[in-house]
Design a protein around this motif. Structure first.
Motif, short mmCIF file in Angstrom:
data_model
loop_
_atom_site.label_atom_id
_atom_site.label_comp_id
_atom_site.label_asym_id
_atom_site.label_seq_id
_atom_site.Cartn_x
_atom_site.Cartn_y
_atom_site.Cartn_z
N TYR A 70 70.22 9.29 27.47
CA TYR A 70 70.96 8.07 27.74
C TYR A 70 72.40 8.25 27.29
CZ TYR A 70 72.38 3.18 26.94
OH TYR A 70 73.05 1.99 26.91
N VAL A 71 73.33 8.00 28.19
CA VAL A 71 74.75 8.04 27.84
C VAL A 71 75.27 6.61 27.92
CG1 VAL A 71 77.00 9.07 28.31
CG2 VAL A 71 74.92 10.33 28.86
N PRO A 72 75.47 5.97 26.76
CA PRO A 72 75.88 4.57 26.78
C PRO A 72 77.32 4.41 27.26
CG PRO A 72 75.82 5.38 24.53
CD PRO A 72 75.33 6.49 25.40
N GLN A 73 77.66 3.17 27.60
CA GLN A 73 79.03 2.87 27.99
C GLN A 73 79.95 3.26 26.85
OE1 GLN A 73 80.25 -1.29 28.84
NE2 GLN A 73 79.58 -0.79 30.90
N LYS A 74 81.18 3.60 27.19
CA LYS A 74 82.12 4.10 26.19
C LYS A 74 82.02 3.33 24.87
CE LYS A 74 86.91 5.28 25.42
NZ LYS A 74 87.11 4.73 24.10
N LEU A 75 81.85 4.08 23.80
CA LEU A 75 81.70 3.46 22.49
C LEU A 75 83.05 3.30 21.83
CD1 LEU A 75 78.80 5.74 21.27
CD2 LEU A 75 78.61 3.48 22.26
N SER A 122 89.58 12.42 22.46
CA SER A 122 90.14 11.69 23.60
C SER A 122 88.98 11.05 24.37
CB SER A 122 90.89 12.66 24.51
OG SER A 122 89.97 13.47 25.20
N GLY A 123 89.31 10.14 25.27
CA GLY A 123 88.27 9.47 26.05
C GLY A 123 87.35 10.45 26.76
N GLY A 124 87.95 11.47 27.36
CA GLY A 124 87.16 12.45 28.09
C GLY A 124 86.28 13.29 27.18
N GLU A 125 86.86 13.67 26.03
CA GLU A 125 86.09 14.48 25.07
C GLU A 125 84.91 13.68 24.52
OE1 GLU A 125 89.63 17.30 23.15
OE2 GLU A 125 89.25 15.30 22.36
N LEU A 126 85.17 12.41 24.17
CA LEU A 126 84.10 11.57 23.63
C LEU A 126 82.97 11.45 24.65
CD1 LEU A 126 82.91 9.67 21.52
CD2 LEU A 126 84.23 7.81 22.53
N HIS A 138 66.85 18.43 26.15
CA HIS A 138 66.56 18.86 27.51
C HIS A 138 65.84 17.78 28.31
CE1 HIS A 138 67.86 22.84 26.35
NE2 HIS A 138 67.09 22.74 25.28
N PRO A 139 66.54 16.70 28.57
CA PRO A 139 65.89 15.59 29.30
C PRO A 139 65.69 15.94 30.77
CG PRO A 139 68.22 15.13 29.00
CD PRO A 139 67.95 16.41 28.26
N ASP A 140 64.77 15.20 31.41
CA ASP A 140 64.55 15.37 32.85
C ASP A 140 65.44 14.40 33.62
OD1 ASP A 140 62.18 16.99 32.21
OD2 ASP A 140 61.39 15.06 31.53
N ILE A 141 65.73 13.27 32.98
CA ILE A 141 66.50 12.22 33.65
C ILE A 141 67.66 11.83 32.75
CG2 ILE A 141 66.40 9.90 34.63
CD1 ILE A 141 63.12 10.92 33.94
N LEU A 142 68.82 11.64 33.36
CA LEU A 142 69.96 11.13 32.60
C LEU A 142 70.34 9.76 33.11
CD1 LEU A 142 72.70 13.84 31.96
CD2 LEU A 142 71.14 12.79 30.34
N LEU A 143 70.50 8.83 32.18
CA LEU A 143 71.02 7.51 32.54
C LEU A 143 72.47 7.44 32.07
CD1 LEU A 143 68.19 5.00 31.50
CD2 LEU A 143 68.47 6.25 33.62
N PHE A 144 73.38 7.21 33.00
CA PHE A 144 74.80 7.13 32.66
C PHE A 144 75.31 5.72 32.87
CE2 PHE A 144 74.88 11.68 33.43
CZ PHE A 144 75.84 12.10 32.55
N ASP A 145 75.83 5.12 31.82
CA ASP A 145 76.43 3.80 32.01
C ASP A 145 77.95 3.98 32.11
OD1 ASP A 145 77.06 1.17 32.14
OD2 ASP A 145 75.86 0.57 30.39
N GLU A 146 78.46 3.87 33.30
CA GLU A 146 79.89 4.06 33.58
C GLU A 146 80.47 5.28 32.87
OE1 GLU A 146 82.56 0.99 34.16
OE2 GLU A 146 81.06 -0.59 34.08
N PRO A 147 80.14 6.45 33.40
CA PRO A 147 80.53 7.69 32.72
C PRO A 147 82.03 7.83 32.54
CG PRO A 147 79.16 8.14 34.65
CD PRO A 147 79.44 6.68 34.65
N THR A 148 82.85 7.17 33.35
CA THR A 148 84.29 7.43 33.24
C THR A 148 85.09 6.24 32.74
OG1 THR A 148 84.53 6.93 35.56
CG2 THR A 148 84.31 9.24 34.96
N ALA A 149 84.41 5.23 32.16
CA ALA A 149 85.16 4.13 31.58
C ALA A 149 86.01 4.68 30.44
CB ALA A 149 84.22 3.05 31.07
N GLY A 150 87.30 4.39 30.45
CA GLY A 150 88.17 4.84 29.36
C GLY A 150 88.58 6.30 29.46
N VAL A 151 88.29 6.94 30.59
CA VAL A 151 88.69 8.33 30.77
C VAL A 151 89.85 8.34 31.78
CG1 VAL A 151 87.93 10.59 31.58
CG2 VAL A 151 86.35 9.12 30.35
#
Lengths: 230, 268
Positions: A70-75, A122-126, A138-151
């Motif tokens: 799980y990749v949460p929205q920009k923290l 930086s936003g992109g590095e974070l 090693h997940p099978d599924i990735l959930l991305f919540d707005e991967p590029t918010a703040g990038v």
């Protein structure tokens, strides 16, 4: 095709008000699916329901033993939080080797970045570090919540090509929330338009017609789908 | 040998009482600073300060019924943390105003019911009156705090960065925060003996913010906080003993001095 996620008639209520209503869709193995919708449409809530973080009615069925990253929205991380990148990645209970490996897979180097405080990335590095975090088991599924918010714009491009790379190389199944219609045309096999309930569902070129977008965003949206350049 | 020499040079009488209070000071000072380092990150520093005021009516009641004041303080604190925890997990309301109300009221009640001679001691602490049992209690509970916080630290920090991320790793964040608050209650009950209910906040806050100025990662942040806590307690107790002043305020002033020094070495 094998389905890794089946969502059937799922509703989520906050204070007796429906935030998501009778939502059904399916995600197949190895697929990239985008969730699109205006602010407050319930996209993040949908993710939280999929992760079992909020109570819901209906059925959410993951493939047995599916591992979900799980990749949460920009923290928002305080600049002076005394926590470096390596320490953060250790929260997943991973060994140093695994951490170096996952940093490498998102194009970061533990020599140059390992000691950097989380709040000074930086936003992109974070965003990359958060992706590395999600990749650790090693997940099978990735959930991305707005991967590029703040990038920034250049960074956006690389985040999406990274997601694309992970998708093709490791065969990850990806479910992502995005506002960017161009991204959907370029990377997603399927799109789910959400505004409390399902507005559209299917391949982007068929599902995202002007009427759908108008009912989704309440205004005319001009779209210029890019042709694939691969 | 060496400390005794320094004491002699500084013309300080080393007696059992001073030794006992130094032992209590080292353990309580470092344990409260260690847990304080997490409280500062969680923005709970002032809750901890306000929480310490709840100890007062507990101490007052215990003294009235001739019970151990530590027990009274701890019971009152335990009740208070359950209330805070309920507010946090059930309602999601901003805790600030409610916490402020609850704690000033308990301070008011505490002042009314605590017997006059003990009031000053309860408010500002008097570590020179510690007995061997206090030292043993301080050691045991401090070690418990160090062990548990060390083991829960990663989960606590992950929870403060992203509660969703923590929960998605099957961390029971509500339970985690209850355990954390329980430890805060223990440390406050211990610290009341050293600096009193009014100054307890300084024991958890100041060493941690001083350490935060100097450190760049979680591990050294925790270690340096604990060291600063121990140094403040020891320095304050020795100075107070030498200058014939109350130890509580001296401990606070030593930690404040450490904080000011840390400002010059601030790592950006």
């Amino acid at each position: 095709m094998q389905s890794v996620l089946r969502v059937k008639d799922v509703s989520v209520y906050f204070n007796n008000k429906a935030v998501i209503e009778k939502l059904s869709f399916e995600l197949n193995k190895g697929e990239v699916m985008a969730v699109v919708g205006p602010n407050g449409a319930g996209k993040t809530v949908l993710f939280r329901a999929l992760l079992g973080l909020v109570p819901y009615d209906g059925e959410i069925q993951w493939l047995d033993n599916a591992k979900i990253g799980y990749v949460p929205q920009k923290l928002a991380i305080e600049r002076d939080l005394p926590l470096n990148v390596i320490e953060f990645l250790q929260f997943k209970g991973a060994s140093l080797n695994e951490i170096h490996e996952s940093l490498h897979s998102v194009g970061l180097n533990h020599h140059s970045l390992g000691d950097t405080r989380m709040g000074q990335l930086s936003g992109g590095e974070l965003q990359r570090v958060l992706i590395a975090y999600a990749l650790i088991n090693h997940p099978d599924i990735l959930l991305f919540d707005e991967p590029t918010a703040g990038v920034d714009i250049g960074g956006e491009e690389t985040i999406y090509s990274l997601i694309e790379k992970l998708h093709t190389k490791i065969g990850l199944t990806v479910l992502l929330i995005t506002h960017d219609l161009n991204i959907i045309y370029r990377y997603a096999a399927k799109v789910l338009c959400l505004n409390k309930s399902k507005i559209c569902y299917g391949s982007p070129r068929e599902a995202l017609n002007p009427e759908v977008l108008e009912s989704l965003y309440g205004a005319k949206v001009n779209i210029y789908p890019h042709e694939h350049k691969h | 040998m060496a400390p005794r020499l320094i004491f002699t040079l500084m013309n300080i009488n080393i007696d059992t009482n001073l030794l006992l209070s130094l032992i209590v000071g080292v353990f309580v000072g470092s344990a409260s600073a260690y847990i304080g380092s997490i409280m500062v990150l969680k923005r709970l520093a002032l809750v901890g300060d306000a929480l310490s005021h709840v100890a007062l009516p507990g101490i007052g009641i215990a003294l009235t019924f001739n019970l151990n004041p530590f027990l009274g303080a701890f019971t009152a604190l335990a009740i208070a943390i359950v209330i805070i925890w309920q507010i946090q997990t059930r309602t999601g309301l901003p805790t600030e105003a409610l916490v402020g109300l609850l704690f000033t009221v308990s301070l008011a009640i505490g002042i009314l019911i605590t017997p006059e001679p003990e009031l000053l001691e309860a408010l500002f602490g008097d570590i020179s009156k510690v007995v061997a049992l206090d030292a043993v209690l301080a050691m045991i509970f401090s070690l418990v705090i160090f062990t548990v916080i060390y083991r829960l630290r990663n989960a606590l920090v992950l929870d403060l960065i992203s509660s969703d991320l923590a929960k998605s790793q099957r961390i029971n964040t509500a339970k985690l925060n209850l355990i954390f608050l329980a430890l805060v209650a223990i440390v406050v009950a211990l610290g009341v003996k050293v600096v009193g209910t009014l100054l307890m906040g300084s024991l958890v806050i100041i060493p941690a913010v001083a350490s935060k100025n100097l450190t760049r990662n979680l591990r050294s942040y925790g270690v340096v906080s604990a060291c600063f806590g121990a140094m403040s307690a020891v320095g304050g107790i020795i100075l107070a003993n030498g200058l014939q002043l109350p130890p509580g305020p001296m401990v606070v002033l030593v930690s404040a001095a450490l904080f000011i020094i840390s400002l010059f070495f601030r790592s950006r």
